[in-house]
Design a protein around this motif. Structure first.
Motif, PDB file in Angstrom:
ATOM      1  N   LYS A 152       0.770  -1.114  -0.115  1.00 41.26           N
ATOM      2  CA  LYS A 152       0.064   0.098   0.096  1.00 41.26           C
ATOM      3  C   LYS A 152       0.965   1.273   0.028  1.00 41.26           C
ATOM      4  O   LYS A 152       1.970   1.321   0.739  1.00 41.26           O
ATOM      5  N   TYR A 153       0.690   2.120  -0.948  1.00 47.59           N
ATOM      6  CA  TYR A 153       1.290   3.431  -1.000  1.00 47.59           C
ATOM      7  C   TYR A 153       1.390   4.115   0.360  1.00 47.59           C
ATOM      8  O   TYR A 153       0.461   4.314   1.071  1.00 47.59           O
ATOM      9  N   PRO A 154       2.679   4.249   1.014  1.00 49.26           N
ATOM     10  CA  PRO A 154       2.729   4.590   2.455  1.00 49.26           C
ATOM     11  C   PRO A 154       2.347   6.046   2.476  1.00 49.26           C
ATOM     12  O   PRO A 154       2.776   7.121   1.708  1.00 49.26           O
ATOM     13  N   LYS A 155       2.099   6.595   4.105  1.00 47.00           N
ATOM     14  CA  LYS A 155       2.291   7.968   4.410  1.00 47.00           C
ATOM     15  C   LYS A 155       3.940   8.223   4.893  1.00 47.00           C
ATOM     16  O   LYS A 155       4.257   7.087   5.088  1.00 47.00           O
ATOM     17  N   ILE A 156       4.128   9.393   4.593  1.00 45.11           N
ATOM     18  CA  ILE A 156       5.565   9.552   5.044  1.00 45.11           C
ATOM     19  C   ILE A 156       5.706  10.351   6.404  1.00 45.11           C
ATOM     20  O   ILE A 156       5.051  11.325   6.371  1.00 45.11           O
ATOM     21  N   MET A 157       6.382   9.742   7.403  1.00 41.17           N
ATOM     22  CA  MET A 157       6.552  10.564   8.574  1.00 41.17           C
ATOM     23  C   MET A 157       7.877  11.229   8.487  1.00 41.17           C
ATOM     24  O   MET A 157       8.886  10.434   8.541  1.00 41.17           O
ATOM     25  N   GLY A 158       8.122  12.150   8.354  1.00 33.98           N
ATOM     26  CA  GLY A 158       9.104  12.847   8.446  1.00 33.98           C
ATOM     27  C   GLY A 158       9.541  13.043  10.150  1.00 33.98           C
ATOM     28  O   GLY A 158       9.008  13.516  10.850  1.00 33.98           O
ATOM     29  N   VAL A 159      10.973  12.398  10.265  1.00 33.09           N
ATOM     30  CA  VAL A 159      11.384  12.670  11.570  1.00 33.09           C
ATOM     31  C   VAL A 159      12.568  13.565  11.588  1.00 33.09           C
ATOM     32  O   VAL A 159      13.533  13.206  10.942  1.00 33.09           O
ATOM     33  N   LYS A 160      12.120  14.624  12.387  1.00 32.16           N
ATOM     34  CA  LYS A 160      13.385  15.666  12.473  1.00 32.16           C
ATOM     35  C   LYS A 160      14.062  15.536  13.513  1.00 32.16           C
ATOM     36  O   LYS A 160      13.610  15.912  14.584  1.00 32.16           O
ATOM     37  N   LEU A 161      15.443  15.189  13.486  1.00 31.86           N
ATOM     38  CA  LEU A 161      16.129  15.488  14.486  1.00 31.86           C
ATOM     39  C   LEU A 161      17.219  16.597  14.592  1.00 31.86           C
ATOM     40  O   LEU A 161      17.690  17.032  13.625  1.00 31.86           O
TER      41      LEU A 161
END
Ligand code: MIC
Ligand code: SF4
Length: 640
Positions: A152-161
Motif C-alpha cells: 500500500k502506498y505509504p504515508k511519510i512521517m518525517g522525523v526531524k532530528l
C-alpha cells in the motif's frame, strides 16, 4: 513536485498503481535477501516457480539464525541453502559470517536501490539510503523470480532530528524514544524518513540501529539520506565507488512530522514484554540483573562493540551476571582483534558467542527461572528468550556495559570510556565465508541436496463458498508472531517441515491448540488490535492454514502478517465494530457466507443467532489470490 527521499525511490521503481496513500502499488526490487529460518521456505517456493536462475540484480542468502546444530536438521538446511545458491546464482553467506542485516549493510547495501528481505528487520539497510522492506518468504521468491512487490502506498512521517547526543546516549535511545511516543503500532502505514541537522552527528551504524528497530513501530520501513557520512562508511568498506547521494528534494512535504531534540535524550529502557514499554533509566536504576547480552542486528556493529569494550576495559563483569557478546560480522571481529578491543572484552569476562542471531531468537543462552535479562536487542516478547518466566529489558550497548559491571541497572553517563567511537578509515574486510555464484551453464549442473527434514510444501485448496467452524482461540491485542509460531532452539529447526512445526502453533499461549484445530476440522482465530506484529515468519500463516484455520477475525492487523495470511489463502477479516469482539468466545460455532466477497460479510453465531458484520480491505488481486488458495496456486494458474 518536490518529493521526499522515500517517495523518490518508490517513484523510480514503480511499475503499477498510482502514488496515492493506501492504494496498492507494485515496485521492482533490485536486491533480495533471505536468512535460513525463513529462507528454506522461500527457496522451496522459488523452486516451484521453475526458473533457471534468480532474476534480481543481487540476491544474497544468509545463514545466521539456526546455528546450534543440535542434530542433523540445521546442518541439512545449511547444505540445502548452499546447493540452492549454487544452482540458482545467489551469493551465500555461510554460518558464522555474521547477522544478515549487519553483513548486508557492510557489503551490499546501495543508496537509492530497493531491497526486499524475508526478515522483518530488513529496513536496517535504510540506514544507508536504501528502501528496504521485510516480507514473507513467498514475496521474496516472487522478487527473486523478477516479479514486482505489492504494497500500500505509504504515508511519510518525517522525523526531524536536532541537537547532538550526549556521551552515554546513542542511536538505540533515539529509536526507544520514538517507540515511547508512538508504541508498537504507531508506525503502521508509514515510512519513517529521517532528516534535520541532528543526523549529521549520527554514524551509519547508529542510523542503521534506528532503521532496524523502526520495525517495532509497525512501519513499512525507515530511511536516512545518503550523505558524506554514508560515503566515508562505504569507503571504509572498500565500496566507495558504489556510493551515491540520496536525499529529499528541497521543499518536500511530509504527511506528518515528529521532532526530536536528541541532545535532550537520556538513556532509555524497554520493559517486559514489549519494545513499546519505554521508561527512563531512573525508573530502574539499582534493580539487580542476572544476564546481559550484547549483539543482534540492532546493536552488533563495530561502534557498538567498541563502546562496550572501552567501558569495561580493565574492569570485571559483576560476579552474579552472565555477560555475552555476539559480533555482527567477521569483519567486525577482525577489526576488534586489530584494535585490541576483543581482548578487553575477554579479559572483562564476557562470553564471546558466534557471529549470528544467537540468544535474540532463543538459540541458546535462555536465562534462568525468573531471571532479569538485559539485552541490546529489538524484541522482548514473552518467552522469546527461551524462558517463559524471564523478564527481558531492551537497552543501548552503553547501558548494557554499565549494567554488566555493576550487576544492576545503571546509568551509563556515570561511567568512563564514553569517548565517541571513530569509524575505521578502512575496515579489515573478511570475505572468506562468502560463496560467489557460478556461471549459468555450470550452475545448471548443480544438484540440490535435501535432507529428511526438508519436506515439500503442502498443497492448499481453493476457497469454498461457506466457512463453518468454531472459534478455536480468542486472543487480545498485540499478539506477536512469536505467540502464534514460536522460535527457539527446539522449534526453529523445524522451519522446513510444515507438518512437524504445526504441532507448536500457539504453544506459548495454549498447548492444546493444534490438537483442537485438528479435532474440530479447522475454524477461526479471533483477536484484538495489531494481530501478528513482529517477525515476518510466514510459518505463522502456513502452519495455521495447515491446521485448517479458515479466517482470522481481528480488530486490526500488522502489515507483514496480513500479507502472509493472504499469500497462504487465509481470509484476514476485521470487525466492522471493534466492540463486537466482546460478543465471541472460544468454542462458539460460527457460520460465514463468503460466496460474495465484494460485500460486507455476516458472521452468524450459532448459539444465539446474532449476526456480526465483518469487513476486509483486500484488493481485487488479493481476493483472487485467496479464492485460489494462495499466491502459489495463483501464480501457477497465471502461468498455465
Ligand atoms: C525475528 O527476529 O523474529 C526473526 C527471527 O529474525 C524473524 C524472522 C523469523 O521468524 O525467522 C523476523 O524478524 O522476521
Ligand atoms: Fe536475528 Fe534477532 Fe535480528 Fe531477528 S532480530 S534478524 S533473530 S538478530
Amino acid at each position: 513536485m518536490a518529493l521526499t527521499l522515500a517517495q523518490k525511490i518508490l517513484h523510480d521503481h514503480l511499475v503499477e498503481g498510482t502514488e496515492k496513500i493506501d492504494e496498492e502499488i507494485a515496485i521492482t526490487m533490485d536486491h533480495t535477501l533471505t536468512q535460513d529460518a525463513t529462507g528454506t521456505m522461500a527457496y522451496l517456493q522459488f523452486e516451484a516457480m521453475g526458473l533457471d536462475r534468480v532474476q534480481a540484480e543481487l540476491s544474497v542468502s544468509f545463514i545466521d539464525h539456526n546455528m546450534l546444530q543440535s542434530d542433523f536438521k540445521n546442518a541439512d538446511d545449511h547444505r540445502y541453502l548452499q546447493s540452492i545458491a549454487k544452482r540458482y546464482g545467489l551469493i551465500l553467506s555461510k554460518a558464522g559470517n555474521g547477522i544478515c542485516h549487519q553483513v548486508f549493510l557492510e557489503r551490499f547495501a546501495r543508496p537509492g536501490k530497493t531491497l526486499i528481505g524475508s526478515d522483518s528487520h530488513t529496513p536496517t539497510a535504510g540506514g544507508m539510503g536504501q528502501i528496504a522492506i521485510g516480507a514473507g518468504g513467498l514475496d521474496i521468491a516472487v522478487a527473486m523470480a523478477g516479479g514486482a512487490f505489492k504494497l500500500k502506498y505509504p504515508k511519510i512521517m518525517g522525523v526531524k532530528l536536532t541537537g547532538k547526543l550526549v556521551p552515554g546516549v546513542s542511536g538505540k535511545d533515539i529509536i526507544l524514544e520514538i517507540l515511547r511516543r508512538i508504541d508498537v503500532k504507531g508506525g503502521r502505514g508509514y515510512i519513517l524518513e529521517y532528516f534535520g541537522p541532528g543526523i549529521l552527528n549520527l554514524s551509519v551504524p547508529d542510523r542503521a540501529t534506528i532503521t532496524n528497530m523502526g520495525t517495532e513501530t509497525g512501519c513499512t520501513t525507515s530511511i536516512f539520506p545518503s550523505d558524506d557520512i554514508t560515503k566515508k562508511y562505504m569507503e571504509a568498506m572498500g565500496r566507495g565507488d558504489q556510493w551515491a547521494e540520496a536525499k529529499a528534494d528541497d521543499g518536500a512535504k511530509y504527511d506528518e512530522i515528529m521532532e526530536i531534540d536528541i541532545g535532550s535524550l537520556g538513556p532509555l529502557v524497554a520493559k517486559p514484554h514489549s519494545p513499546g514499554k519505554v521508561v527512563t533509566i531512573s525508573e530502574l536504576a539499582g534493580k539487580k540483573v542476572d544476564q546481559v547480552c550484547v549483539g543482534s542486528c540492532t546493536n552488533s556493529s563495530f561502534r557498538d562493540l567498541m563502546i562496550v569494550a572501552n567501558m569495561v576495559k580493565g574492569k570485571r563483569v559483576h560476579e552474579d551476571v552472565t555477560a555475552t557478546v555476539s559480533p555482527g560480522s567477521r569483519t567486525i571481529i577482525r577489526e576488534m582483534i586489530r584494535t585490541g578491543a576483543y581482548a578487553d572484552l575477554v579479559e572483562a569476562g564476557f562470553r564471546i558467542l558466534e557471529s549470528g542471531c544467537g540468544p535474540c531468537i532463543g538459540m541458546g543462552l535462555a536465562p534462568k527461572t525468573d531471571a532479569v535479562s538485559v539485552r541490546t536487542f529489538n524484541r522482548n516478547f514473552p518467552g522469546r528468550s527461551g524462558t517463559k518466566s524471564a523478564d527481558v529489558y531492551l537497552v543501548s550497548p552503553e547501558m548494557a556495559a554499565a549494567t554488566a559491571l555493576k550487576g544492576e541497572f545503571s546509568d551509563p553517563r556515570e561511567f568512563s570510556g564514553l569517548d565517541p567511537i571513530k569509524e575505521p578509515e578502512r575496515y579489515l574486510i573478511d570475505n572468506n565465508l562468502f560463496i560467489e555464484p557460478l556461471p549459468l551453464e555450470e550452475a545448471k549442473k548443480v544438484e540440490i541436496i535435501r535432507g529428511p527434514n526438508i519436506q515439500p510444501l503442502p498443497e492448499f485448496h481453493p476457497l469454498p463458498a461457506e466457512h463453518n467452524g468454531e472459534v478455536l482461540i480468542k486472543v487480545d491485542d498485540n499478539i506477536t508472531t512469536d505467540h502464534i509460531m514460536p522460535a527457539g532452539a527446539k522449534i526453529l529447526p523445524l522451519r522446513s517441515n510444515i507438518p512437524a512445526i504445526s504441532e507448536y502453533v500457539f504453544s506459548q499461549v495454549d498447548e492444546d491448540f493444534p490438537k483442537r484445530a485438528r479435532e474440530k476440522n479447522g475454524g477461526f482465530i479471533i483477536a484484538g488490535e495489531n494481530y501478528g506484529q513482529g517477525s515476518s515468519r510466514e510459518h505463522a500463516a502456513i502452519a495455521p492454514k495447515y491446521l485448517g484455520v479458515k479466517a482470522v477475525i481481528v480488530k486490526s492487523f500488522a502489515r507483514i502478517h496480513r500479507a502472509n495470511l493472504v499469500n497462504f489463502g487465509i481470509l484476514p477479516l476485521m470487525f466492522k465494530d471493534p466492540q463486537d469482539f466482546d460478543k465471541l468466545e472460544q468454542g462458539d460455532k460460527l457460520n460465514l457466507d463468503i460466496s460474495d466477497l465484494t460485500k460486507e460479510l455476516k458472521l452468524v453465531v450459532e448459539k444465539n443467532g446474532i449476526e456480526i458484520p465483518v469487513i476486509h480491505d483486500l484488493s481485487d488481486r488479493e481476493l483472487d489470490v485467496i479464492k485460489q488458495g494462495g499466491t502459489l496456486n495463483y501464480t501457477k494458474n497465471l502461468l498455465s
